[in-house]
Write a protein that holds these residues in place. Structure first.
Motif, PDB file in Angstrom:
ATOM      1  N   VAL A  35       0.815  -1.205   0.000  1.00 36.59           N
ATOM      2  CA  VAL A  35       0.000   0.000   0.000  1.00 36.59           C
ATOM      3  C   VAL A  35       0.851   1.259   0.000  1.00 36.59           C
ATOM      4  O   VAL A  35       0.544   2.222  -0.692  1.00 36.59           O
ATOM      5  CB  VAL A  35      -0.927   0.012   1.245  1.00 36.59           C
ATOM      6  CG1 VAL A  35      -1.694   1.309   1.345  1.00 36.59           C
ATOM      7  CG2 VAL A  35      -1.864  -1.174   1.219  1.00 36.59           C
ATOM      8  N   ASP A  37       3.660   4.226  -0.309  1.00 40.55           N
ATOM      9  CA  ASP A  37       4.731   4.855  -1.075  1.00 40.55           C
ATOM     10  C   ASP A  37       5.333   5.904  -0.143  1.00 40.55           C
ATOM     11  O   ASP A  37       4.907   6.035   1.011  1.00 40.55           O
ATOM     12  CB  ASP A  37       4.233   5.453  -2.394  1.00 40.55           C
ATOM     13  CG  ASP A  37       3.178   6.547  -2.214  1.00 40.55           C
ATOM     14  OD1 ASP A  37       2.910   6.960  -1.057  1.00 40.55           O
ATOM     15  OD2 ASP A  37       2.614   6.995  -3.227  1.00 40.55           O
ATOM     16  N   MET A  40       2.821   8.514   1.300  1.00 29.41           N
ATOM     17  CA  MET A  40       1.887   7.937   2.269  1.00 29.41           C
ATOM     18  C   MET A  40       2.588   7.622   3.593  1.00 29.41           C
ATOM     19  O   MET A  40       2.011   7.807   4.664  1.00 29.41           O
ATOM     20  CB  MET A  40       1.258   6.682   1.683  1.00 29.41           C
ATOM     21  CG  MET A  40      -0.050   6.308   2.284  1.00 29.41           C
ATOM     22  SD  MET A  40      -0.780   5.031   1.260  1.00 29.41           S
ATOM     23  CE  MET A  40      -2.063   4.516   2.348  1.00 29.41           C
ATOM     24  N   THR A  66       6.685  -1.099   1.773  1.00 29.62           N
ATOM     25  CA  THR A  66       5.396  -1.029   1.097  1.00 29.62           C
ATOM     26  C   THR A  66       4.262  -1.676   1.893  1.00 29.62           C
ATOM     27  O   THR A  66       3.103  -1.331   1.691  1.00 29.62           O
ATOM     28  CB  THR A  66       5.468  -1.703  -0.291  1.00 29.62           C
ATOM     29  OG1 THR A  66       5.875  -3.063  -0.125  1.00 29.62           O
ATOM     30  CG2 THR A  66       6.422  -0.964  -1.201  1.00 29.62           C
ATOM     31  N   TYR A 100      -6.295   8.525   1.043  1.00 27.50           N
ATOM     32  CA  TYR A 100      -5.658   7.780  -0.047  1.00 27.50           C
ATOM     33  C   TYR A 100      -6.577   6.690  -0.588  1.00 27.50           C
ATOM     34  O   TYR A 100      -6.133   5.604  -0.939  1.00 27.50           O
ATOM     35  CB  TYR A 100      -4.333   7.167   0.422  1.00 27.50           C
ATOM     36  CG  TYR A 100      -3.316   8.210   0.782  1.00 27.50           C
ATOM     37  CD1 TYR A 100      -2.492   8.769  -0.187  1.00 27.50           C
ATOM     38  CD2 TYR A 100      -3.186   8.650   2.092  1.00 27.50           C
ATOM     39  CE1 TYR A 100      -1.560   9.739   0.141  1.00 27.50           C
ATOM     40  CE2 TYR A 100      -2.257   9.622   2.441  1.00 27.50           C
ATOM     41  CZ  TYR A 100      -1.446  10.158   1.455  1.00 27.50           C
ATOM     42  OH  TYR A 100      -0.533  11.116   1.777  1.00 27.50           O
ATOM     43  N   SER A 102      -7.949   6.215  -3.401  1.00 27.15           N
ATOM     44  CA  SER A 102      -7.620   5.705  -4.734  1.00 27.15           C
ATOM     45  C   SER A 102      -6.426   4.742  -4.717  1.00 27.15           C
ATOM     46  O   SER A 102      -6.307   3.909  -5.608  1.00 27.15           O
ATOM     47  CB  SER A 102      -7.335   6.863  -5.693  1.00 27.15           C
ATOM     48  OG  SER A 102      -6.236   7.611  -5.228  1.00 27.15           O
ATOM     49  N   ARG A 103      -5.560   4.844  -3.729  1.00 29.71           N
ATOM     50  CA  ARG A 103      -4.380   3.974  -3.651  1.00 29.71           C
ATOM     51  C   ARG A 103      -4.653   2.659  -2.938  1.00 29.71           C
ATOM     52  O   ARG A 103      -3.926   1.698  -3.113  1.00 29.71           O
ATOM     53  CB  ARG A 103      -3.252   4.676  -2.883  1.00 29.71           C
ATOM     54  CG  ARG A 103      -2.311   5.408  -3.766  1.00 29.71           C
ATOM     55  CD  ARG A 103      -1.010   5.745  -3.079  1.00 29.71           C
ATOM     56  NE  ARG A 103      -0.170   4.684  -2.600  1.00 29.71           N
ATOM     57  CZ  ARG A 103       0.494   3.795  -3.329  1.00 29.71           C
ATOM     58  NH1 ARG A 103       0.334   3.778  -4.620  1.00 29.71           N
ATOM     59  NH2 ARG A 103       1.288   2.923  -2.786  1.00 29.71           N
ATOM     60  N   ASN A 105      -6.634  -0.709  -1.931  1.00 24.70           N
ATOM     61  CA  ASN A 105      -7.519  -1.721  -2.490  1.00 24.70           C
ATOM     62  C   ASN A 105      -8.902  -1.608  -1.860  1.00 24.70           C
ATOM     63  O   ASN A 105      -9.037  -1.475  -0.651  1.00 24.70           O
ATOM     64  CB  ASN A 105      -6.899  -3.095  -2.205  1.00 24.70           C
ATOM     65  CG  ASN A 105      -7.685  -4.219  -2.828  1.00 24.70           C
ATOM     66  OD1 ASN A 105      -8.899  -4.140  -2.995  1.00 24.70           O
ATOM     67  ND2 ASN A 105      -6.974  -5.271  -3.166  1.00 24.70           N
TER      68      ASN A 105
END
Length: 142
Positions: A35, A37, A40, A66, A100, A102-103, A105
């Motif tokens: 998830v 980056d 984030m 990550t 977040y 959109s990032r 799931n």
């Protein structure tokens, strides 16, 4: 003056207690999903730093990869570590899922952001620098 009276910034004093409590915490994302980056992780650090301040604790070191994050927290004895962990995970989950979307799931959004379990290790003294170095040297995504 005796070395035991030398000031040490890691030692905190309260009305009835002198303490230095550090915990190395590791939180893993649900299903170890990739998830995070760099952006984030930076936001997650800000959120967790604020939560620590609410508990009169200090986030000494933070980093992650990550699918997980590492924290080194200096906390007072009046704080139950499990309560601090629950707040760190709960508050960060709410903010990160909202900011977040959109990032992340969709399956993770409807379940939990973090795995239900976590690692907590107590540390102090000479190994403390080793823990700080270990956390600082995580393979942070770019």
């Amino acid at each position: 003056m005796s070395p035991r009276w030398e000031p040490n910034s890691d030692i905190r004093r309260g009305r009835h207690v002198v303490h230095t409590l550090h915990a190395h915490l590791v939180f893993v994302t649900r299903h170890r999903g990739d998830v995070f980056d760099d952006e984030m992780l930076t936001r997650c650090e800000e959120i967790m730093k604020n939560v620590c301040e609410d508990f009169e604790a200090e986030l000494i070191e933070f980093n992650g990869e990550t699918d997980h994050v590492h924290l080194l927290v200096h906390y007072p004895p009046k704080v139950a570590l499990s309560n601090l962990v629950n707040s760190l995970k709960g508050v960060s989950s709410r903010y990160l899922r909202a900011e977040y979307t959109s990032r992340i799931n969709l399956a993770t959004i409807h379940e939990r952001f973090w795995s239900g379990s976590y690692f907590a290790g107590s540390c102090d003294g000479a190994p403390l620098q080793m823990v700080k170095d270990y956390i600082a040297n995580q393979k942070r995504p770019t």
